[in-house]
Enzyme design. Structure first.
Site, PDB file in Angstrom:
ATOM      1  N   LYS A  22       0.839  -1.206   0.000  1.00 42.26           N
ATOM      2  CA  LYS A  22       0.000   0.000   0.000  1.00 42.26           C
ATOM      3  C   LYS A  22       0.877   1.260   0.000  1.00 42.26           C
ATOM      4  O   LYS A  22       0.661   2.180  -0.780  1.00 42.26           O
ATOM      5  CB  LYS A  22      -0.878   0.006   1.241  1.00 42.26           C
ATOM      6  CG  LYS A  22      -1.565   1.326   1.538  1.00 42.26           C
ATOM      7  CD  LYS A  22      -2.470   1.279   2.765  1.00 42.26           C
ATOM      8  CE  LYS A  22      -1.730   1.460   4.051  1.00 42.26           C
ATOM      9  NZ  LYS A  22      -1.388   2.838   4.420  1.00 42.26           N
ATOM     10  N   ASN A  23       1.909   1.267   0.861  1.00 42.61           N
ATOM     11  CA  ASN A  23       2.697   2.485   1.051  1.00 42.61           C
ATOM     12  C   ASN A  23       3.739   2.707  -0.025  1.00 42.61           C
ATOM     13  O   ASN A  23       4.497   3.679   0.026  1.00 42.61           O
ATOM     14  CB  ASN A  23       3.344   2.482   2.441  1.00 42.61           C
ATOM     15  CG  ASN A  23       2.289   2.646   3.517  1.00 42.61           C
ATOM     16  OD1 ASN A  23       1.131   2.956   3.219  1.00 42.61           O
ATOM     17  ND2 ASN A  23       2.661   2.400   4.763  1.00 42.61           N
ATOM     18  N   CYS A 117      -4.583  12.199  13.125  1.00 42.08           N
ATOM     19  CA  CYS A 117      -5.358  10.957  13.121  1.00 42.08           C
ATOM     20  C   CYS A 117      -5.168  10.332  14.497  1.00 42.08           C
ATOM     21  O   CYS A 117      -4.542  10.908  15.387  1.00 42.08           O
ATOM     22  CB  CYS A 117      -4.875  10.032  12.007  1.00 42.08           C
ATOM     23  SG  CYS A 117      -3.256   9.354  12.328  1.00 42.08           S
ATOM     24  N   ARG A 122       0.457  14.250  13.117  1.00 48.31           N
ATOM     25  CA  ARG A 122       0.826  14.019  11.717  1.00 48.31           C
ATOM     26  C   ARG A 122       1.033  15.326  10.939  1.00 48.31           C
ATOM     27  O   ARG A 122       0.421  15.588   9.935  1.00 48.31           O
ATOM     28  CB  ARG A 122      -0.227  13.153  11.013  1.00 48.31           C
ATOM     29  CG  ARG A 122      -0.634  11.883  11.724  1.00 48.31           C
ATOM     30  CD  ARG A 122       0.469  10.853  11.832  1.00 48.31           C
ATOM     31  NE  ARG A 122       0.884  10.297  10.573  1.00 48.31           N
ATOM     32  CZ  ARG A 122       0.262   9.282   9.956  1.00 48.31           C
ATOM     33  NH1 ARG A 122      -0.846   8.800  10.471  1.00 48.31           N
ATOM     34  NH2 ARG A 122       0.729   8.806   8.818  1.00 48.31           N
ATOM     35  N   ASP A 307       4.913   0.381  12.169  1.00 50.30           N
ATOM     36  CA  ASP A 307       3.677  -0.230  11.657  1.00 50.30           C
ATOM     37  C   ASP A 307       3.534  -1.685  12.081  1.00 50.30           C
ATOM     38  O   ASP A 307       2.533  -2.309  11.765  1.00 50.30           O
ATOM     39  CB  ASP A 307       3.626  -0.146  10.127  1.00 50.30           C
ATOM     40  CG  ASP A 307       3.439   1.265   9.655  1.00 50.30           C
ATOM     41  OD1 ASP A 307       3.635   1.526   8.458  1.00 50.30           O
ATOM     42  OD2 ASP A 307       3.123   2.133  10.496  1.00 50.30           O
ATOM     43  N   ARG A 399      -8.625  -0.636   4.859  1.00 54.24           N
ATOM     44  CA  ARG A 399      -7.762   0.360   4.194  1.00 54.24           C
ATOM     45  C   ARG A 399      -6.395  -0.254   3.896  1.00 54.24           C
ATOM     46  O   ARG A 399      -5.706   0.179   2.986  1.00 54.24           O
ATOM     47  CB  ARG A 399      -7.565   1.575   5.117  1.00 54.24           C
ATOM     48  CG  ARG A 399      -8.796   2.409   5.328  1.00 54.24           C
ATOM     49  CD  ARG A 399      -8.449   3.665   6.095  1.00 54.24           C
ATOM     50  NE  ARG A 399      -7.287   4.317   5.488  1.00 54.24           N
ATOM     51  CZ  ARG A 399      -6.569   5.255   6.099  1.00 54.24           C
ATOM     52  NH1 ARG A 399      -6.873   5.619   7.324  1.00 54.24           N
ATOM     53  NH2 ARG A 399      -5.543   5.821   5.504  1.00 54.24           N
TER      54      ARG A 399
HETATM   55  C1  EPZ Z   1       4.352   6.843   6.460  1.00 53.60           C
HETATM   56  O1  EPZ Z   1       3.582   7.860   7.048  1.00 53.60           O
HETATM   57  C2  EPZ Z   1       3.436   5.638   6.318  1.00 53.60           C
HETATM   58  N1  EPZ Z   1       2.310   5.986   5.433  1.00 53.60           N
HETATM   59  C3  EPZ Z   1       2.913   5.232   7.707  1.00 53.60           C
HETATM   60  O2  EPZ Z   1       2.126   4.059   7.536  1.00 53.60           O
HETATM   61  C4  EPZ Z   1       4.116   4.886   8.590  1.00 53.60           C
HETATM   62  O3  EPZ Z   1       3.646   4.569   9.889  1.00 53.60           O
HETATM   63  C5  EPZ Z   1       5.062   6.095   8.652  1.00 53.60           C
HETATM   64  O4  EPZ Z   1       5.455   6.483   7.318  1.00 53.60           O
HETATM   65  C6  EPZ Z   1       6.331   5.782   9.452  1.00 53.60           C
HETATM   66  O5  EPZ Z   1       6.994   4.693   8.869  1.00 53.60           O
HETATM   67  C7  EPZ Z   1       2.526   6.017   4.096  1.00 53.60           C
HETATM   68  O6  EPZ Z   1       3.619   5.765   3.620  1.00 53.60           O
HETATM   69  C8  EPZ Z   1       1.345   6.350   3.241  1.00 53.60           C
HETATM   70  P1  EPZ Z   1       6.375  10.141   8.588  1.00 53.60           P
HETATM   71  P2  EPZ Z   1       4.156   9.379   7.097  1.00 53.60           P
HETATM   72  O7  EPZ Z   1       6.255  11.420   7.852  1.00 53.60           O
HETATM   73  O8  EPZ Z   1       5.030   9.615   5.951  1.00 53.60           O
HETATM   74  C9  EPZ Z   1       6.752  13.487  11.934  1.00 53.60           C
HETATM   75  C10 EPZ Z   1       0.241   2.710   7.780  1.00 53.60           C
HETATM   76  O9  EPZ Z   1      -0.160   2.114   8.774  1.00 53.60           O
HETATM   77  N2  EPZ Z   1       6.601  14.473  10.847  1.00 53.60           N
HETATM   78  O10 EPZ Z   1       7.503   9.206   8.275  1.00 53.60           O
HETATM   79  O11 EPZ Z   1       2.994  10.273   7.318  1.00 53.60           O
HETATM   80  C11 EPZ Z   1       5.489  12.667  12.156  1.00 53.60           C
HETATM   81  O12 EPZ Z   1       4.597  13.351  13.020  1.00 53.60           O
HETATM   82  C12 EPZ Z   1       0.743   4.127   7.890  1.00 53.60           C
HETATM   83  O13 EPZ Z   1       0.317   2.203   6.626  1.00 53.60           O
HETATM   84  C13 EPZ Z   1       6.663  15.834  11.146  1.00 53.60           C
HETATM   85  O14 EPZ Z   1       6.823  16.216  12.297  1.00 53.60           O
HETATM   86  O15 EPZ Z   1       5.025   9.338   8.417  1.00 53.60           O
HETATM   87  C14 EPZ Z   1       6.026  11.397  12.788  1.00 53.60           C
HETATM   88  O16 EPZ Z   1       6.222  11.608  14.177  1.00 53.60           O
HETATM   89  C15 EPZ Z   1       0.482   4.671   9.279  1.00 53.60           C
HETATM   90  N3  EPZ Z   1       6.539  16.734  10.140  1.00 53.60           N
HETATM   91  C16 EPZ Z   1       7.398  11.222  12.124  1.00 53.60           C
HETATM   92  O17 EPZ Z   1       7.727  12.497  11.552  1.00 53.60           O
HETATM   93  C17 EPZ Z   1       6.368  16.353   8.835  1.00 53.60           C
HETATM   94  O18 EPZ Z   1       6.281  17.225   7.945  1.00 53.60           O
HETATM   95  C18 EPZ Z   1       7.428  10.189  10.995  1.00 53.60           C
HETATM   96  O19 EPZ Z   1       6.314  10.461  10.158  1.00 53.60           O
HETATM   97  C19 EPZ Z   1       6.321  14.964   8.547  1.00 53.60           C
HETATM   98  C20 EPZ Z   1       6.445  14.041   9.567  1.00 53.60           C
END
Ligand code: EPZ
Length: 420
Positions: A22-23, A117, A122, A307, A399
């Site tokens: 998915k990701n 969420c 996020r 995850d 999802r």
């Molecule tokens: C991706 O989300 C995945 N989703 C998530 O999978 C996964 O849990 C996550 O990466 C971590 O591996 C997709 O790829 C569609 P991040 P993403 O940006 O990119 C902070 C699932 O279950 N952050 O790597 O949204 C954020 O708050 C989903 O399939 C900022 O502060 O996660 C978090 O603490 C859930 N500012 C950390 O970074 C930003 O601009 C990592 O988030 C961006 C992120």
């Protein structure tokens, strides 16, 4: 609202096939906006989030043709709107992935600000600041990210304050068509980022360093179409392996990739699983033994994935001993813990760590899913419970897990869906 009814106590036995990731599929579908030519995306999983992304592209006027195997042909030359509306973004945060491509190709984008969420706030501040450093003018007003750039985006040397998967993906897509070179430091190393980079390269992008923490992109004038097959889903793979270990079972997972699951396979060996791997399969056998407790600390790839945190917590609830699970990526990813304690688990929350003291079995109960991976962990908890568990709000599951009840039924689980 659909619910899953599970009667626990069965050791999972048999073979299943893994779907596309998915990701990886979500950013690759967004990347089709970077060219006017047709891009064929294969091995897409049958998931609500994929449908939502196709719906989002469709509402922009992009042509998508889906065949019976859910291979999709996307052609964005018919695009009419450069915006992602709130009613779609609110159901899938990954809609933010159209921001970089729209800005790079059309110089304009309007994307609803994804809300928080269940697992955390996020924010997308790092996406925005990185694109601004490439010359984009971005304001956030009335709940929308409004971005534009005069001419082309300019390559930039970007240091990501935090490792962000979709942040790295957005910047990599934008940089593919920018003028000059971009360097992304502290880039995400996740396999899904590599899969997107490989698809962009197949479209004619000039990218190197994917899979390391420094990605170099030399912008090109145009990208062309291609046909690309999405990599297998490592989180779906790990979820079934953990379910098999928790139920003392023996399964073989096919159409997957063992090389991107090292941290999970090592932990499963620690719980007492016998693991064999081939080029595209993984076999796990507990020989009927109760799993041993294991301690885990989540972190960006190649560390143990966030995850998979809820799933390994579910295994620990019925393991021999006491295990600790520390979540370092998201600030609120323990909602499943309270539901498992209602099922007789003994889990204590101490800041961003949970301490799990294993019991022999849980007691089935009506529980509620709050996010995608938490819902999968509650299914695992149901599988290791005496009597019946009812998991509510399983739209979260649909999802991210293709045909979860059919796949578990094929492994012998007593599980079925009830449409309320
Ligand atoms: C991706 O989300 C995945 N989703 C998530 O999978 C996964 O849990 C996550 O990466 C971590 O591996 C997709 O790829 C569609 P991040 P993403 O940006 O990119 C902070 C699932 O279950 N952050 O790597 O949204 C954020 O708050 C989903 O399939 C900022 O502060 O996660 C978090 O603490 C859930 N500012 C950390 O970074 C930003 O601009 C990592 O988030 C961006 C992120």
């Amino acid at each position: 609202m659909d619910r899953l009814l599970i009667n626990g106590g069965v050791s999972l036995q048999g073979e299943i096939r893994i779907a596309g990731a998915k990701n990886s599929a979500l950013p690759i579908l967004a990347a089709t906006l970077l060219t006017y030519e047709t891009v064929q995306v294969r091995n897409l999983p049958h998931l609500f989030d994929i449908t939502t992304m196709l719906e989002l592209l469709g509402c922009m006027g992009v042509r998508t043709v889906v065949d019976e195997k859910l291979n999709v042909e996307v052609n964005s030359s018919s695009i009419e709107h450069l915006s992602a509306p709130y009613d779609l973004v609110k159901t899938m945060r990954a809609s933010i992935l159209v921001l970089g491509p729209l800005l790079a190709r059309y110089g304009k984008a309007e994307v609803a600000l994804p809300g928080g969420c269940a697992i955390g706030g996020r924010p997308v501040d790092l996406h925005i600041s990185a694109l601004q450093s490439m010359g984009a003018n971005i304001v956030v007003e009335e709940g929308y990210i409004k971005a534009s750039v005069e001419g082309r985006l300019k390559g930039a040397h970007i240091f990501m304050d935090l490792v962000t998967v979709t942040g790295t993906e957005n910047v990599m897509m934008a940089a593919s068509l920018a003028e000059g070179q971009s360097i992304i430091e502290n880039a995400a190393r996740e396999p899904e980022v590599v899969d997107l980079a490989n698809c962009l390269v197949a479209m004619g992008a000039d990218i190197s360093g994917q899979g390391t923490d420094t990605i170099v992109i030399n912008g090109v004038g145009e990208l062309h179409g291609c046909s690309y097959s999405v990599m297998p889903d490592r989180i779906e793979t790990g979820t079934y392996l953990i379910a098999a270990a928790a139920t003392r079972g023996h399964i073989k997972v096919k159409d997957t990739r063992p090389d991107i699951l090292d941290s999970v396979l090592r932990k499963l060996e620690q719980v007492g699983a016998d693991i064999k791997v081939g080029e595209n399969w993984i076999e796990l056998d507990m020989h009927g033994r109760r799993p041993r407790s294991v301690s885990v600390r989540t972190a960006p790839y190649p560390a143990f994935p966030t995850d998979m945190q809820a799933q390994i917590t579910a295994l620990n609830t019925v393991a021999k001993g006491t295990g600790s699970i520390t979540e370092t990526v998201f600030e609120n990813r323990f909602m499943h813990v309270h539901e498992m304690n209602r099922m007789g688990a003994t889990i204590k929350v101490e800041g961003n760590t949970v301490i799990v003291e294993g019991v022999n079995a849980l007691n089935g109960a009506p529980v509620m899913a709050t996010d995608l991976r938490a819902s999968a962990s509650l299914v695992i908890a149901g599988l290791v419970s005496e009597n019946q568990t009812i998991v509510d709000r399983i739209y979260h599951i649909d999802r991210g897990y293709e045909c979860i009840e059919e796949k578990l039924q094929s492994l012998g689980a007593k599980i079925h869906r009830v449409t309320a």
